[in-house]
Design an enzyme around this catalytic site. Structure first.
Site, PDB file in Angstrom:
ATOM      1  N   CYS A   1       0.865  -1.262   0.085  1.00  8.07           N
ATOM      2  CA  CYS A   1      -0.071   0.009   0.069  1.00  8.07           C
ATOM      3  C   CYS A   1       0.760   1.334  -0.055  1.00  8.07           C
ATOM      4  CB  CYS A   1      -0.895   0.087   1.260  1.00  8.07           C
ATOM      5  SG  CYS A   1      -0.165  -0.397   2.710  1.00  8.07           S
TER       6      CYS A   1
ATOM      7  N   HIS B   1      -3.357   6.413   4.527  1.00  2.00           N
ATOM      8  CA  HIS B   1      -1.911   6.614   4.792  1.00  2.00           C
ATOM      9  C   HIS B   1      -1.629   7.960   4.254  1.00  2.00           C
ATOM     10  CE1 HIS B   1      -1.496   2.748   5.911  1.00  2.00           C
ATOM     11  NE2 HIS B   1      -0.745   2.081   4.964  1.00  2.00           N
TER      12      HIS B   1
END
Lengths: 375, 375
Positions: B170, B283
């Site tokens: 990710c 994130h």
């Protein structure tokens, strides 16, 4: 770098290792006599987060004083503060507040410092100023006692005359506490810093707002946004300082400029990205260092283990490294994740991760260490 | 870099700009016929955070399918899932699960992928694997559709035969979504990344633990620490991945190695410090870039504004930049704080700040975009 005149074993800078209870360096009965002959001090902005921490650090370190004045804005005047078993009344800050005051610990924002700092100096007070008002003034030393105590030698020698000493920005202090011992060994050419900054940097009200917002979000309510114009709970955002024309915000430029001044090295290259994270009172920083000379990670770790005001937390096996929570209310700056930077050749790069209490070493403790150096 | 075979206007990659409601690219009556002739798909790990997001993305993008199997561990077998107005029973994952399955979307951890990925391939399934099991396998393409679609051309050409395609980590996806358009213009020589990673990367249980802990801490209770062995609420810590002998953790080394593979550039220098922050599902990354050729910030901003899957949020005046909350549940990766790096000469450096939904573009969306490319 000029050589340090203070060693880590100097009581002045001896701070307990994070996790151990704080030692009281001097017995109280010795202190009584010091108090009688100690300086007269004034705490400006005593009702704020840093102001309150000034008192806590003064008590923890048995700072000697003959008298202490609690100063704040008119709004807070008349409030009562109990400090070391005595009750004080908060007085309104005026030009006359500094008559007979030897040391003024200022943390009431830049405009108050600009207005009252020079007034206090005129009355013979040495002002240790936590605001950014005078930091880049060439005539004002910008001091981290473990890093550049030599910058204030003249003021120390002439103690009794008024003078200004600036406390660096919290992020700068925390970064340079860890970077300086390595800089002395291998000379830092360039630093890339990303910060993880706590609510406390925006004051006590910001810490309260983070708590309030978090409760609200958990209850499915819209968050109250007074201090910051956005949700802070379970979120993070670019530091709220103004953005300058070069795209950096003021917080980032403080790190760039203050590092140059503190290290007395106009060529050191620094870039920083400052981010506010939902943490209460300690900052974290990811710091990438590029050195002039090789420095391997084991040597770096040893240097940091022996550095004043630093605790190394670097346990790879149990995945234990510095966290903001662990350094909260602690004096020492914690360093870990010390490793050779894979993206630089010849062992000339290191990555480190640093955490420090923003209110304590990032503000109040550093200022009081400066005051201790005057005595 | 090989030239891209897909433009941003290709419907395949067209993702709505963050903030706008998602457009349904194809009308449902067209879809009915596509469904009849579409592939048979299987979702492996359907009860997990990414598994659930697979379903959500499939529905949002009107992904055509002839049939869909909901697969999970024995423990979850028998659970009922309603998807696009039909009820499905979760089936236990076995070797026979893949008979007649054209595309397998895997997100059940590395060991399940290692065990069942090759079995599925043998039965003729193209596996799009979200785990790290096969990412660095030379024979397995590691694909971000906007970045290196060319890596899977052979598999696309031979669709119908079994094959493995790996979904990158990710943090790598989110970083390279922003860095690649700039890399194409000026060639990245070195990247220094610091991450601010959400709970979701450790799964749905970690997100629940963060919420639970936060409630407990606000009530003055000790926090429940089951997923992470420390307080996560109002705290942050070095990523919980294992630490390797070079001092980097596995998450950081994924960024280093996957970047080299995806960019097909074994010389690109990357360092990363990966930190877990108390944020739910998106994130953030602070990325410092060093280029071979000069690239000014205005050109960089224009390049990013025209890049597929990217939204630029870079409003200096109102201090509005990407935040994890703003990109949560969104397809696009947001980029801001785009500025010339003061620590590098000759306009050869930039600092940027990137946010992306870890479950969506960081996992499920990217995998389904890969699946779309097969059709």
């Amino acid at each position: 770098m000029a050589s340090l005149s203070v060693s880590r074993h100097n009581q002045l800078f001896w701070a307990p290792v994070a996790g151990r209870p704080r030692a009281r360096p001097r017995a109280s009965r010795i202190r009584m006599s010091l108090q009688e002959s100690g300086p007269s001090i004034a705490v400006v902005g005593v009702t704020g987060a840093v102001g309150q921490e000034f008192l806590s650090v003064l008590a923890d370190r048995d700072f000697p004083y003959r008298s202490i004045k609690m100063l704040a804005s008119k709004r807070s005047a008349g409030r009562r503060i109990t400090f070391e078993d005595r009750e004080y009344e908060v007085e309104e800050l005026t030009a006359d507040s500094f008559d007979g005051v030897d040391i003024g610990l200022f943390s009431a924002g830049g405009s108050i410092s600009k207005q009252f700092g020079p007034v206090a100096v005129e009355r013979g007070t040495v002002v240790v100023d936590n605001s950014s008002a005078f930091r880049m003034d060439e005539k004002v030393p910008l001091v981290i006692p473990e890093v550049n105590p030599e910058a204030m030698l003249n003021i120390k020698a002439g103690f009794g005359k008024g003078a200004l000493i600036a406390n660096p920005n919290c992020s700068t202090i925390i970064c340079l506490m860890a970077a300086t011992p390595l800089h002395r060994r291998a000379k830092v050419l360039r630093m890339v810093v990303s910060t993880y900054q706590a609510a406390s940097g925006a004051g006590a009200a910001a810490m309260e707002e983070l708590q309030l917002q978090t409760r609200e979000v958990l209850e499915g309510k819209p968050p109250t946004c007074k201090i910051f114009n956005r949700q802070y709970a379970f979120n993070l955002f670019s530091h709220n300082a103004s953005i300058l024309s070069n795209g950096y915000n003021e917080e980032e430029m403080k790190m760039v400029k203050e590092t140059r001044k503190i290290w007395n090295d106009k060529d050191v290259k620094v870039t920083a990205t400052c981010i506010r994270v939902p943490v209460m009172r300690a900052h974290a920083e990811s710091v990438n260092l590029q050195f002039e000379r090789p420095l391997d990670e084991d040597t770096a770790r040893d240097i940091l283990k022996n550095a004043p005001g630093i605790v190394v937390i670097d346990d790879r096996e149990s995945n234990h490294f510095p966290t903001p929570l662990e350094v909260s209310n602690k004096d020492d700056v914690a360093v870990g994740r010390i490793r050779q930077d894979l993206s630089q050749d010849g062992n000339q790069g290191l990555d480190i991760f640093v955490c420090g209490d923003q209110i304590r070493k990032g503000a109040a403790l550093n200022a009081i260490q400066i005051a201790e150096m005057l005595l």
